[in-house]
Design a protein around this motif. Structure first.
Motif, PDB file in Angstrom:
ATOM      1  N   THR A 129       0.804  -1.221   0.000  1.00 21.15           N
ATOM      2  CA  THR A 129       0.000   0.000   0.000  1.00 21.15           C
ATOM      3  C   THR A 129       0.837   1.271   0.000  1.00 21.15           C
ATOM      4  O   THR A 129       0.292   2.367  -0.093  1.00 21.15           O
ATOM      5  CB  THR A 129      -0.920   0.027   1.236  1.00 21.15           C
ATOM      6  OG1 THR A 129      -0.114  -0.032   2.419  1.00 21.15           O
ATOM      7  CG2 THR A 129      -1.902  -1.141   1.212  1.00 21.15           C
ATOM      8  N   GLU A 203      -8.658  -4.381   2.790  1.00 25.38           N
ATOM      9  CA  GLU A 203      -8.950  -3.155   3.524  1.00 25.38           C
ATOM     10  C   GLU A 203      -8.249  -3.105   4.884  1.00 25.38           C
ATOM     11  O   GLU A 203      -8.005  -2.021   5.430  1.00 25.38           O
ATOM     12  CB  GLU A 203     -10.462  -3.005   3.720  1.00 25.38           C
ATOM     13  CG  GLU A 203     -11.114  -4.018   4.667  1.00 25.38           C
ATOM     14  CD  GLU A 203     -11.408  -5.361   4.017  1.00 25.38           C
ATOM     15  OE1 GLU A 203     -11.992  -6.221   4.692  1.00 25.38           O
ATOM     16  OE2 GLU A 203     -11.063  -5.524   2.825  1.00 25.38           O
ATOM     17  N   TYR A 205      -5.248  -3.686   5.494  1.00 26.35           N
ATOM     18  CA  TYR A 205      -3.845  -3.315   5.358  1.00 26.35           C
ATOM     19  C   TYR A 205      -3.651  -1.905   4.814  1.00 26.35           C
ATOM     20  O   TYR A 205      -2.538  -1.507   4.484  1.00 26.35           O
ATOM     21  CB  TYR A 205      -3.132  -4.312   4.452  1.00 26.35           C
ATOM     22  CG  TYR A 205      -3.223  -5.717   5.010  1.00 26.35           C
ATOM     23  CD1 TYR A 205      -2.264  -6.196   5.890  1.00 26.35           C
ATOM     24  CD2 TYR A 205      -4.301  -6.547   4.700  1.00 26.35           C
ATOM     25  CE1 TYR A 205      -2.359  -7.473   6.428  1.00 26.35           C
ATOM     26  CE2 TYR A 205      -4.412  -7.822   5.233  1.00 26.35           C
ATOM     27  CZ  TYR A 205      -3.443  -8.280   6.096  1.00 26.35           C
ATOM     28  OH  TYR A 205      -3.552  -9.541   6.631  1.00 26.35           O
ATOM     29  N   SER A 207      -4.399   0.933   6.518  1.00 26.98           N
ATOM     30  CA  SER A 207      -4.176   1.934   7.559  1.00 26.98           C
ATOM     31  C   SER A 207      -2.695   2.211   7.745  1.00 26.98           C
ATOM     32  O   SER A 207      -1.841   1.389   7.447  1.00 26.98           O
ATOM     33  CB  SER A 207      -4.780   1.465   8.883  1.00 26.98           C
ATOM     34  OG  SER A 207      -4.038   0.372   9.391  1.00 26.98           O
ATOM     35  N   ASP A 208      -2.380   3.402   8.287  1.00 24.33           N
ATOM     36  CA  ASP A 208      -0.993   3.764   8.553  1.00 24.33           C
ATOM     37  C   ASP A 208      -0.355   2.852   9.589  1.00 24.33           C
ATOM     38  O   ASP A 208       0.858   2.633   9.592  1.00 24.33           O
ATOM     39  CB  ASP A 208      -0.904   5.218   9.031  1.00 24.33           C
ATOM     40  CG  ASP A 208      -1.192   6.204   7.908  1.00 24.33           C
ATOM     41  OD1 ASP A 208      -1.080   5.803   6.739  1.00 24.33           O
ATOM     42  OD2 ASP A 208      -1.531   7.353   8.215  1.00 24.33           O
ATOM     43  N   ALA A 209      -1.175   2.311  10.496  1.00 27.44           N
ATOM     44  CA  ALA A 209      -0.635   1.452  11.550  1.00 27.44           C
ATOM     45  C   ALA A 209      -0.030   0.180  10.995  1.00 27.44           C
ATOM     46  O   ALA A 209       0.900  -0.385  11.560  1.00 27.44           O
ATOM     47  CB  ALA A 209      -1.728   1.104  12.556  1.00 27.44           C
ATOM     48  N   THR A 212       3.349   1.045   7.055  1.00 34.82           N
ATOM     49  CA  THR A 212       4.239   2.168   7.303  1.00 34.82           C
ATOM     50  C   THR A 212       5.478   2.025   6.439  1.00 34.82           C
ATOM     51  O   THR A 212       6.104   0.988   6.432  1.00 34.82           O
ATOM     52  CB  THR A 212       4.648   2.217   8.787  1.00 34.82           C
ATOM     53  OG1 THR A 212       3.471   2.328   9.578  1.00 34.82           O
ATOM     54  CG2 THR A 212       5.554   3.397   9.067  1.00 34.82           C
TER      55      THR A 212
END
Length: 702
Positions: A129, A203, A205, A207-209, A212
């Motif tokens: 991502t 979905e 994967y 997020s920023d958490a 990174t």
């Protein structure tokens, strides 16, 4: 820290450490910390309908044993204390628990500390991502216990890179025995791939958490060792009586006996040698290919800092009546039938010829083993130390499962196989099978353990013809496994072997000794073609001490024969197979028609797989005993499968193991050796008998 786009397939990510990186005299010693994570039991696998979804991880059987093995090696060889090792197993190894444990070891570690992190379990991939995976657009992941349940995502390489980039010490070894590639077999036999299809819940994967951006690879001071190439799978299965990840087992064995100053490249070479032994045991034509990446400044430096004792060891507790207990010996190879050497308290060198006794394991618990002493008296003193010598002798029985075979043919085939091979043990669907046999569209398919690899395929024909072909495969497997059970884990002798002038690319045939002056009965080349690596075998080998070399071949039909020394060799070509240590030797010495050796090893039929086992022994009598034994085997094997009971490999292993005892045989020089054109081997002081062995697998093609 970016893991080269292969994180879940990284079976080991290592940083090499040299003694110069540690605190100087007068400073407090570095703290050694370890985090061991192993998952056999995956929660998602218990959910209804999970087996119908290939992205749900199957349970494994070897991951927890991996941790026990590595813990025993770390504490007995590298100075790790039990209270400095944190273990997360199965249900304790959730996503949040793993991430928090990683953060904690990063927070706690000082600049001179030594850190070891180990993960054994499944790996996978998810869509990238953040754009850092330019090669394939996929992030690699490891799967915690609760992966693929609810809204729990895998742990991505980006997340791990962010956490580990905070380490204040460069003295780090990270081992990940998992892999994303391949498809996990759902066969319930014992060998499984440690890989799972990609998580379709993209979905989770985004997020920023989770996703990174990781640091650039050059900034990460790591040497990366992978247990498999990107397109391959790491494996999990039974080895020497217990279940392990194949790479964890091989790496643990390498670290348990690595010489002082061993580098990542040395460890990699040891893993490759052990993979050859494992492959032959399971009937596999090949194994996953471990990879090494990293700057030369790190790959050429010592692993985990200075090692302590020469070998990993277990405390020996006398039980009376000629029995001892090997405390925490099972993780170091103390399975039933294994032979150990017993040394005095405080021993660190474990010199061949200096043991007090040997001990054969007769019973095991989860961690400890009971063993019978030889000699039984006197009992060893309190605090004695034991080290593994030889693994259990291989069984003559090869477990086989007839899988997709119709009922009528199954009955006839079972009877025909039993008539032709004394080695067969037909097993049901719930038992481990070394080979799985299917009949499909008029062809018989023989697959290695777990169904992961096809090793033979041929037309059905009549039942008797099918049974004959299967008997050949079983005979070879039994012979190769028995030969490979002759292994000396405590050896201080180094033996390196390679094909010359390089890999033959699989274009080989079965090996036979051919006198240099004779025309061979079988050869791939035409009469006007010169010998080369494509049609004739040449080995280059080197030992670090003067040694007696024996080269043994198990052909594709189970026949066993000695390739070297042989009756065709010239008298002045390494008499009795004795070679000088410290320099490379070629066997035979040349492909030229008139060579010094007096023989060639030409490739010839039949098609299939050959296992070549090279033994190096420091005394002549041990070499003679081995050759006499192999000679007796030649009378019990035939070119169409073994039909007679063979002599006991276990007894030979016991005899060789007994030579490490202080009362054992010292070095014996060969008498009346003919003059040689080679430099005379240097005289060495008697130090007991030491020996080691290396294997090569040759693929036979028509």
């Amino acid at each position: 820290m970016r893991f080269s786009g292969r994180f879940a397939c990284l079976v080991a990510a290592t940083l090499a450490v040299s003694s110069s990186t540690f605190a100087s005299d007068g400073d407090p010693p570095p703290v050694r910390r370890a985090l061991l994570i192993g998952i056999n039991d995956y929660a998602a696998n218990d959910e209804p309908g999970s087996t119908a979804r290939d992205w749900i991880p199957l349970d494994l059987r070897g991951a927890i044993n991996d941790l026990h093995r590595m813990r025993a090696v770390l504490t007995s060889r590298f100075g790790f204390e039990d209270d400095g090792i944190r273990v997360l197993e199965d249900r304790a190894a959730t996503r949040e628990a793993i991430l928090e444990a990683l953060r904690e070891i990063v927070r706690a570690s000082g600049p001179d500390d030594v850190v070891y992190i180990h993960f054994s379990g499944h790996g996978s991939q998810v869509p990238d991502t953040d754009g850092d995976e330019t090669a394939d657009g996929l992030d690699e992941t490891i799967l915690p216990h609760d992966a693929r349940t609810g809204k729990v995502p895998d742990i991505t390489d980006d997340e791990l890179g962010r956490i580990l980039s905070g380490l204040k010490t460069p003295n780090v070894l990270v081992v990940l025995d998992s892999c994303h590639s391949g498809t996990a077999t759902r066969d319930i036999s014992a060998v499984r791939a440690r890989s799972v299809a990609a998580d379709p819940r993209e979905e989770l994967y985004a997020s920023d958490a989770v996703a990174t951006r990781s640091l650039a690879a050059p900034a990460a001071p790591y040497v990366l060792m992978t247990g498999a190439a990107e397109h391959q799978s790491a494996l999990d299965g039974p080895i020497d009586g217990e279940f392990y990840g194949f790479f964890s087992y091989a790496l643990g064995k390498a670290l348990a006996s690595a010489p002082a100053g061993a580098t990542p490249m040395d460890a990699h070479a040891s893993v490759l040698r052990e993979f050859e032994r494992i492959a032959a045991h399971f009937g596999l034509i090949g194994m996953p290919e471990p990879q090494v990446e990293g700057p030369a400044s790190l790959t050429s430096r010592a692993l985990l800092g200075p090692a302590g004792p020469r070998l990993a060891w277990a405390t020996v507790r006398p039980l009376g009546g000629g029995l001892v207990e090997l405390e925490r010996g099972v993780p170091l190879g103390a399975s039933r039938g294994a032979v150990w050497a017993i040394y005095p308290p405080g021993e660190t060198a474990f010199r061949p010829g200096a043991a007090l006794a040997t001990a054969t394991v007769i019973e095991t618990t989860a961690a400890d083993a009971k063993a019978r002493l030889d000699p039984p008296d006197p009992p060893p003193p309190a605090g004695a130390r034991g080290v593994a010598l030889t693994p259990p002798p291989a069984s003559d029985r090869v477990p086989v499962r007839l899988d997709r075979v119709d009922a009528k043919m199954r009955d006839d085939l079972e009877r025909a196989i039993r008539r032709r091979s004394p080695h067969v043990q037909l097993v049901g669907p719930d038992a481990f099978a070394r080979f799985i046999i299917d009949v499909d569209n008029g062809r018989v398919h023989v697959r290695a353990a777990g169904g992961l690899q096809e090793v033979a395929s041929f037309p059905v024909g009549g039942v008797d013809a099918v049974a004959e072909r299967i008997a050949e495969q079983l005979s070879r497997s039994a012979s190769a496994a028995a030969l490979l059970s002759l292994d000396n884990a405590a050896s201080a002798l180094r033996l390196d072997v390679r094909l010359v002038p390089g890999d033959t690319g699989g274009a080989t045939r079965g090996v036979q000794v051919v006198a240099a002056a004779d025309t061979p009965a079988y050869r791939m080349r035409k009469s006007d073609q010169p010998r080369s690596a494509e049609n004739s075998l040449m080995l280059e080998l080197q030992t670090d001490r003067d040694s007696y070399i024996t080269v043994v071949d198990v052909d594709t039909e189970g026949g066993i024969n000695i390739l070297f020394p042989n009756a065709s060799m010239r008298e002045d070509f390494y008499p009795e197979g004795r070679i000088p240590g410290g320099r490379p030797i070629r066997l035979p010495d040349s492909f030229r028609e008139q060579n010094r050796a007096g023989f060639f090893w030409d490739y010839g039929p039949p098609a299939g797989v050959d296992t070549v086992r090279v033994f190096a022994m420091t005394d002549a009598e041990s070499a003679r005993a081995l050759r006499r034994f192999i000679g007796s085997l030649e009378a019990t094997t035939s070119t169409r499968g073994a039909s007679k009971a063979r002599p006991s490999f276990g007894q030979l292993a016991q005899d060789l193991a007994g030579r490490v005892v202080a009362r054992g045989i010292t070095v014996v020089q060969a008498a009346d050796e003919p003059a040689s054109a080679d430099p005379a081997p240097s005289e060495q002081p008697p130090a007991g008998s030491d020996w080691t062995a290396v294997s090569l697998t040759l693929v036979i093609e028509k």
